[in-house]
Design an enzyme around this catalytic site. Structure first.
Site, PDB file in Angstrom:
ATOM      1  N   ASN A 136       0.828  -1.211   0.000  1.00 23.23           N
ATOM      2  CA  ASN A 136       0.000   0.000   0.000  1.00 23.23           C
ATOM      3  C   ASN A 136       0.860   1.258   0.000  1.00 23.23           C
ATOM      4  OD1 ASN A 136       0.661  -0.838   2.661  1.00 23.23           O
ATOM      5  ND2 ASN A 136      -0.957   0.403   3.545  1.00 23.23           N
ATOM      6  N   CYS A 146      -4.196   0.624  -2.455  1.00 18.37           N
ATOM      7  CA  CYS A 146      -4.002  -0.611  -1.691  1.00 18.37           C
ATOM      8  C   CYS A 146      -2.945  -1.504  -2.344  1.00 18.37           C
ATOM      9  CB  CYS A 146      -5.304  -1.404  -1.615  1.00 18.37           C
ATOM     10  SG  CYS A 146      -6.605  -0.620  -0.651  1.00 18.37           S
ATOM     11  N   GLU A 165      -3.076  -4.641  -3.071  1.00  9.07           N
ATOM     12  CA  GLU A 165      -3.621  -5.537  -4.100  1.00  9.07           C
ATOM     13  C   GLU A 165      -3.681  -4.845  -5.455  1.00  9.07           C
ATOM     14  OE1 GLU A 165      -4.767  -4.765  -1.120  1.00  9.07           O
ATOM     15  OE2 GLU A 165      -6.273  -6.181  -0.419  1.00  9.07           O
TER      16      GLU A 165
HETATM   17  N1  THU Z   1      -5.229  -1.424   2.574  1.00  6.04           N
HETATM   18  C1  THU Z   1      -4.706  -2.252   1.614  1.00  6.04           C
HETATM   19  O1  THU Z   1      -3.577  -2.065   1.149  1.00  6.04           O
HETATM   20  N2  THU Z   1      -5.482  -3.268   1.160  1.00  6.04           N
HETATM   21  C2  THU Z   1      -6.742  -3.533   1.610  1.00  6.04           C
HETATM   22  O2  THU Z   1      -7.443  -4.350   1.024  1.00  6.04           O
HETATM   23  C3  THU Z   1      -7.239  -2.859   2.797  1.00  6.04           C
HETATM   24  C4  THU Z   1      -6.549  -1.571   3.134  1.00  6.04           C
HETATM   25  C5  THU Z   1      -4.421  -0.292   3.050  1.00  6.04           C
HETATM   26  C6  THU Z   1      -4.958   1.050   2.624  1.00  6.04           C
HETATM   27  C7  THU Z   1      -4.373   1.945   3.702  1.00  6.04           C
HETATM   28  O3  THU Z   1      -3.085   2.351   3.282  1.00  6.04           O
HETATM   29  C8  THU Z   1      -4.234   1.054   4.930  1.00  6.04           C
HETATM   30  O4  THU Z   1      -4.370  -0.281   4.456  1.00  6.04           O
HETATM   31  C9  THU Z   1      -5.271   1.317   5.993  1.00  6.04           C
HETATM   32  O5  THU Z   1      -6.542   1.306   5.473  1.00  6.04           O
END
Ligand code: THU
Length: 136
Positions: free
Chosen positions: A45, A56, A58
């Site tokens: 992320n 994110c 993914e």
């Molecule tokens: N986040 C992800 O990278 N993937 C997800 O599916 C859920 C949330 C990240 C976004 C943000 O930088 C941190 O987690 C907190 O929400």
């Protein structure tokens, strides 16, 4: 479901998590995406002071693979937890990431979660039933 075959993918997601840029949430996520040809793309992320531009882990992995011309995907491993700490809970993908996965993957695409001890494999159909799809 046998998750043993995905232990290497989970390790790559744990490694990718180290590259997270998450000074605002202090929550680091890593992902490793397995393509049908065996190639693996990773992501972490990446946050922003303005919050909404945050991407994110993914989606970083998916967009990097898509931009390389990949279109067939088998599975994605996702791990997340407090920055600076080992993972200890499952980190399921957010709704936006589920929808992005839905654009490019079939019902049987596997989402592998790990809490650092055990792996759990879920299908896209399980995580996003009745999905919105204009191309069907
Ligand atoms: N986040 C992800 O990278 N993937 C997800 O599916 C859920 C949330 C990240 C976004 C943000 O930088 C941190 O987690 C907190 O929400």
């Amino acid at each position: 479901m046998n998750t043993e075959k995905y232990s290497d993918l989970v390790k790559k997601a744990i490694e990718a998590r180290k590259k997270s840029y998450s000074p605002y949430s202090a929550f680091s996520v890593g992902a490793a995406l397995l393509c049908a040809d065996g190639t693996i793309y990773t992501g972490a992320n990446i946050e922003n002071a303005s919050y909404t531009p945050t991407v994110c882990a993914e989606r970083v992995a998916f967009f990097s693979a898509l931009h390389e011309g990949q279109r067939d995907f088998c599975a994605i491993a996702i791990v997340g937890g407090k920055s600076g700490e080992e993972i200890c809970e499952y980190c399921p993908p957010c709704g936006v990431c589920r929808q992005v996965i839905s654009e490019f993957c079939g019902d049987d695409f596997e989402i592998i979660l790990s809490d650092g001890k055990e792996n759990k494999a879920l299908t896209l159909k399980e995580l996003l039933p009745y999905r919105f799809d204009l191309l069907k």
